[in-house]
Motif scaffolding. Structure first.
Motif, PDB file in Angstrom:
ATOM      1  N   ILE A 199       0.848  -1.203   0.000  1.00  0.00           N
ATOM      2  CA  ILE A 199       0.000   0.000   0.000  1.00  0.00           C
ATOM      3  C   ILE A 199       0.886   1.257   0.000  1.00  0.00           C
ATOM      4  CG2 ILE A 199      -1.724   1.331   1.300  1.00  0.00           C
ATOM      5  CD1 ILE A 199      -2.902  -1.338   2.220  1.00  0.00           C
ATOM      6  N   ALA A 200       1.938   1.241   0.832  1.00  0.00           N
ATOM      7  CA  ALA A 200       2.820   2.427   0.899  1.00  0.00           C
ATOM      8  C   ALA A 200       3.495   2.680  -0.445  1.00  0.00           C
ATOM      9  CB  ALA A 200       3.866   2.238   1.984  1.00  0.00           C
ATOM     10  N   GLY A 201       3.784   1.611  -1.189  1.00  0.00           N
ATOM     11  CA  GLY A 201       4.468   1.759  -2.481  1.00  0.00           C
ATOM     12  C   GLY A 201       3.503   1.889  -3.645  1.00  0.00           C
ATOM     13  N   GLY A 202       2.218   1.885  -3.370  1.00  0.00           N
ATOM     14  CA  GLY A 202       1.234   2.042  -4.446  1.00  0.00           C
ATOM     15  C   GLY A 202       1.151   0.829  -5.373  1.00  0.00           C
ATOM     16  N   GLY A 203       1.285  -0.361  -4.810  1.00  0.00           N
ATOM     17  CA  GLY A 203       1.154  -1.579  -5.623  1.00  0.00           C
ATOM     18  C   GLY A 203      -0.251  -1.681  -6.221  1.00  0.00           C
ATOM     19  N   ASP A 204      -0.336  -2.175  -7.458  1.00  0.00           N
ATOM     20  CA  ASP A 204      -1.648  -2.281  -8.125  1.00  0.00           C
ATOM     21  C   ASP A 204      -2.341  -3.589  -7.756  1.00  0.00           C
ATOM     22  OD1 ASP A 204      -1.252   0.160  -9.714  1.00  0.00           O
ATOM     23  OD2 ASP A 204       0.438  -1.010 -10.482  1.00  0.00           O
ATOM     24  N   VAL A 205      -1.517  -4.601  -7.488  1.00  0.00           N
ATOM     25  CA  VAL A 205      -2.045  -5.892  -7.014  1.00  0.00           C
ATOM     26  C   VAL A 205      -1.214  -6.264  -5.792  1.00  0.00           C
ATOM     27  CG1 VAL A 205      -2.370  -8.338  -7.597  1.00  0.00           C
ATOM     28  CG2 VAL A 205      -2.613  -6.594  -9.386  1.00  0.00           C
ATOM     29  N   ILE A 206      -1.875  -6.722  -4.731  1.00  0.00           N
ATOM     30  CA  ILE A 206      -1.140  -7.170  -3.536  1.00  0.00           C
ATOM     31  C   ILE A 206      -1.685  -8.542  -3.145  1.00  0.00           C
ATOM     32  CG2 ILE A 206      -0.578  -6.668  -1.115  1.00  0.00           C
ATOM     33  CD1 ILE A 206      -1.126  -3.690  -1.710  1.00  0.00           C
ATOM     34  N   LEU A 207      -0.801  -9.524  -3.111  1.00  0.00           N
ATOM     35  CA  LEU A 207      -1.235 -10.885  -2.764  1.00  0.00           C
ATOM     36  C   LEU A 207      -0.678 -11.266  -1.401  1.00  0.00           C
ATOM     37  CD1 LEU A 207      -0.553 -12.638  -6.207  1.00  0.00           C
ATOM     38  CD2 LEU A 207      -2.570 -11.337  -5.470  1.00  0.00           C
ATOM     39  N   ILE A 208      -1.585 -11.598  -0.481  1.00  0.00           N
ATOM     40  CA  ILE A 208      -1.142 -11.993   0.866  1.00  0.00           C
ATOM     41  C   ILE A 208      -1.708 -13.381   1.196  1.00  0.00           C
ATOM     42  CG2 ILE A 208      -0.896  -9.589   1.666  1.00  0.00           C
ATOM     43  CD1 ILE A 208      -3.546  -9.894   3.187  1.00  0.00           C
ATOM     44  N   PRO A 209      -1.036 -14.122   2.075  1.00  0.00           N
ATOM     45  CA  PRO A 209      -1.477 -15.497   2.357  1.00  0.00           C
ATOM     46  C   PRO A 209      -2.909 -15.579   2.878  1.00  0.00           C
ATOM     47  CG  PRO A 209       0.663 -15.056   3.381  1.00  0.00           C
ATOM     48  CD  PRO A 209       0.189 -13.760   2.820  1.00  0.00           C
ATOM     49  N   GLU A 210      -3.386 -14.532   3.526  1.00  0.00           N
ATOM     50  CA  GLU A 210      -4.713 -14.563   4.148  1.00  0.00           C
ATOM     51  C   GLU A 210      -5.837 -14.473   3.115  1.00  0.00           C
ATOM     52  OE1 GLU A 210      -2.164 -12.701   4.992  1.00  0.00           O
ATOM     53  OE2 GLU A 210      -1.761 -12.950   7.141  1.00  0.00           O
ATOM     54  N   ILE A 211      -5.531 -14.021   1.885  1.00  0.00           N
ATOM     55  CA  ILE A 211      -6.566 -13.900   0.843  1.00  0.00           C
ATOM     56  C   ILE A 211      -6.121 -14.707  -0.386  1.00  0.00           C
ATOM     57  CG2 ILE A 211      -7.839 -12.263  -0.634  1.00  0.00           C
ATOM     58  CD1 ILE A 211      -7.324 -10.087   1.431  1.00  0.00           C
ATOM     59  N   PRO A 212      -6.635 -15.917  -0.544  1.00  0.00           N
ATOM     60  CA  PRO A 212      -6.220 -16.735  -1.694  1.00  0.00           C
ATOM     61  C   PRO A 212      -6.525 -16.028  -3.021  1.00  0.00           C
ATOM     62  CG  PRO A 212      -7.411 -18.053  -0.092  1.00  0.00           C
ATOM     63  CD  PRO A 212      -7.574 -16.629   0.332  1.00  0.00           C
ATOM     64  N   TYR A 213      -5.594 -16.116  -3.959  1.00  0.00           N
ATOM     65  CA  TYR A 213      -5.725 -15.366  -5.215  1.00  0.00           C
ATOM     66  C   TYR A 213      -6.116 -16.271  -6.370  1.00  0.00           C
ATOM     67  CZ  TYR A 213      -1.185 -17.409  -6.363  1.00  0.00           C
ATOM     68  OH  TYR A 213      -0.174 -18.298  -6.601  1.00  0.00           O
ATOM     69  N   SER A 214      -6.614 -15.607  -7.429  1.00  0.00           N
ATOM     70  CA  SER A 214      -6.855 -16.335  -8.680  1.00  0.00           C
ATOM     71  C   SER A 214      -6.113 -15.568  -9.782  1.00  0.00           C
ATOM     72  CB  SER A 214      -8.358 -16.411  -8.937  1.00  0.00           C
ATOM     73  OG  SER A 214      -8.710 -15.783 -10.153  1.00  0.00           O
ATOM     74  N   ILE A 215      -5.383 -16.284 -10.603  1.00  0.00           N
ATOM     75  CA  ILE A 215      -4.615 -15.637 -11.683  1.00  0.00           C
ATOM     76  C   ILE A 215      -5.570 -14.934 -12.641  1.00  0.00           C
ATOM     77  CG2 ILE A 215      -3.151 -16.124 -13.722  1.00  0.00           C
ATOM     78  CD1 ILE A 215      -1.530 -16.072 -11.116  1.00  0.00           C
ATOM     79  N   ASP A 216      -6.757 -15.510 -12.849  1.00  0.00           N
ATOM     80  CA  ASP A 216      -7.751 -14.869 -13.739  1.00  0.00           C
ATOM     81  C   ASP A 216      -8.133 -13.490 -13.203  1.00  0.00           C
ATOM     82  OD1 ASP A 216      -7.759 -16.949 -15.395  1.00  0.00           O
ATOM     83  OD2 ASP A 216      -9.692 -17.791 -14.752  1.00  0.00           O
ATOM     84  N   ALA A 217      -8.414 -13.429 -11.891  1.00  0.00           N
ATOM     85  CA  ALA A 217      -8.814 -12.141 -11.295  1.00  0.00           C
ATOM     86  C   ALA A 217      -7.688 -11.117 -11.432  1.00  0.00           C
ATOM     87  CB  ALA A 217      -9.184 -12.345  -9.825  1.00  0.00           C
TER      88      ALA A 217
END
Ligand code: F6P
Length: 362
Positions: A199-217
């Motif tokens: 968030i501090a660096g203005g990332g457009d996507v942030i993936l953390i272990p607590e929120i499982p991700y989908s490559i499609d999303a």
């Protein structure tokens, strides 16, 4: 002044190193020595040093001038003295050898208390040693910020600073070359570091272990940004991130190979699925090295001097912690074996979504 309960204590650093360890050693040792006239025994390389009896007297010149130094003047190891050797027969006494050596050396060195600076594994061991009758005090350190019972660990904010600067610098190439820049950050099984620096660096996507991700999303988000004129993106990946697919298969892939980590997997999948030019940076141990930030120097010094006060009072068996702006203590048995992960209702998660950051799930 009342005579302090503790006259001689041992101090060790255990687990992965991080910025602020020396600041904490200095804080404990200076307060203990100058305010309470205690003798300081430095134990080398974590619990291994106590098993092997590898210890030395620390004089004021040893714990002076180290406030800004990275690493640990004592050395560290990931020694887990209570962990059974896999090959040892179940009913053998082999499992007791290391704890017994520790107890023997604790008494041989005439220690009234042992101060351990470490993370989750260190505090788990500290609690077991408490049960064996040792006087022990823990100070929570780790860049992962995943120790239950304290709002912040020292080392974390320095790592956030380093990771944020790295993300800032990646923006140049991302922008100049219209690339997707994936950056993998540490954090073990918790997403604190990736969330804060992301968030501090203005990332457009942030993936953390607590929120499982989908490559499609993720790709939908990146392509939408590209269509809206933003041809570049920064994807911040916590090393412990897990995909929805891994969760469905109920076996998160163990990243056993330290040379092919989560970042590689995510970068490769994004490049394949989106067709966008993608590059990877694994920040790795740079996050753990170098001088501690002013915040960490202060926190480590506060924790350290509090440990000296506790030893003087004879208030043992505790971990020093931060709650809001207060320094508190928690019984080791309350802390041991628990992990502090990012709660899904953490304000930063809502904030990230509100500013349009993709967290990989939608
Ligand atoms: O716990 C601190 C940490 O740096 C984690 O973020 C990371 O997963 C791990 O240590 C790396 O451990 P090692 O130093 O054993 O490679």
């Amino acid at each position: 002044m009342k005579k302090p309960v503790t006259r001689t204590f041992g101090i060790l650093t255990s687990g992965g190193d991080c910025p602020g360890l020396n600041a904490a050693i200095r804080g404990v040792a200076k307060a203990a020595h100058f305010t309470y006239n205690m003798t300081v025994i430095g134990i080398s390389e974590g619990y291994r040093g106590l098993i092997e009896g590898n210890a030395r007297l620390l004089k004021p010149e040893d714990f002076s001038g180290i406030l800004t130094q990275g690493g640990t003047i004592l050395g560290t190891s990931r020694e887990k003295p209570f962990k059974l050797d896999k090959n040892a027969p179940k009913d053998s006494s082999l499992g007791r050898q290391k704890p017994e050596a520790i107890i023997e050396n604790y008494h041989r060195l005439n220690l009234d208390c042992l101060v351990v600076l470490g993370g989750n594994g260190t505090h788990k061991t500290a609690n077991l040693l408490k049960q064996e009758g040792l006087n022990i005090i823990g100070l929570p350190k780790t860049i992962d910020n995943d120790i239950w019972g304290t709002d912040v660990t020292f080392g974390f904010h320095s790592a956030v600073d380093i990771a944020t600067e790295a993300i800032d610098r990646l923006h140049s190439t991302a922008h100049s070359h219209n690339r997707v820049m994936v950056i993998e950050l540490m954090g073990h099984k918790a997403g604190w570091l990736a969330l804060y620096a992301g968030i501090a660096g203005g990332g457009d996507v942030i993936l953390i272990p607590e929120i499982p991700y989908s490559i499609d999303a993720i790709c939908r988000h990146l392509l939408k940004r590209a269509r809206s004129g933003k041809q570049f993106s920064i994807v911040v990946v916590a090393e412990g991130a897990v995909s929805q697919e891994e969760i469905q298969n109920s076996k998160p892939k163990k990243q056993k190979n330290p040379y092919f980590s989560k970042g590689h997997e995510v970068a490769e999948a994004i490049a394949e699925a989106s067709g966008m030019e993608t590059r990877l940076t694994v920040l790795g141990y740079l996050q753990r090295g170098g001088t501690p930030s002013p915040y960490d120097r202060l926190l480590a010094t506060l924790f350290g001097t509090t440990a000296a006060d506790l030893m003087a009072e004879g208030n043992f068996g505790k971990m020093v912690a931060l709650e809001g702006s207060r320094i508190i203590t928690r019984p080791l048995e309350e802390v041991a074996g628990k992990l502090k992960r990012v709660p899904l209702d953490h304000p930063l998660i809502r904030t990230a979504r509100n500013i349009g950051t993709c967290l990989g799930d939608e």
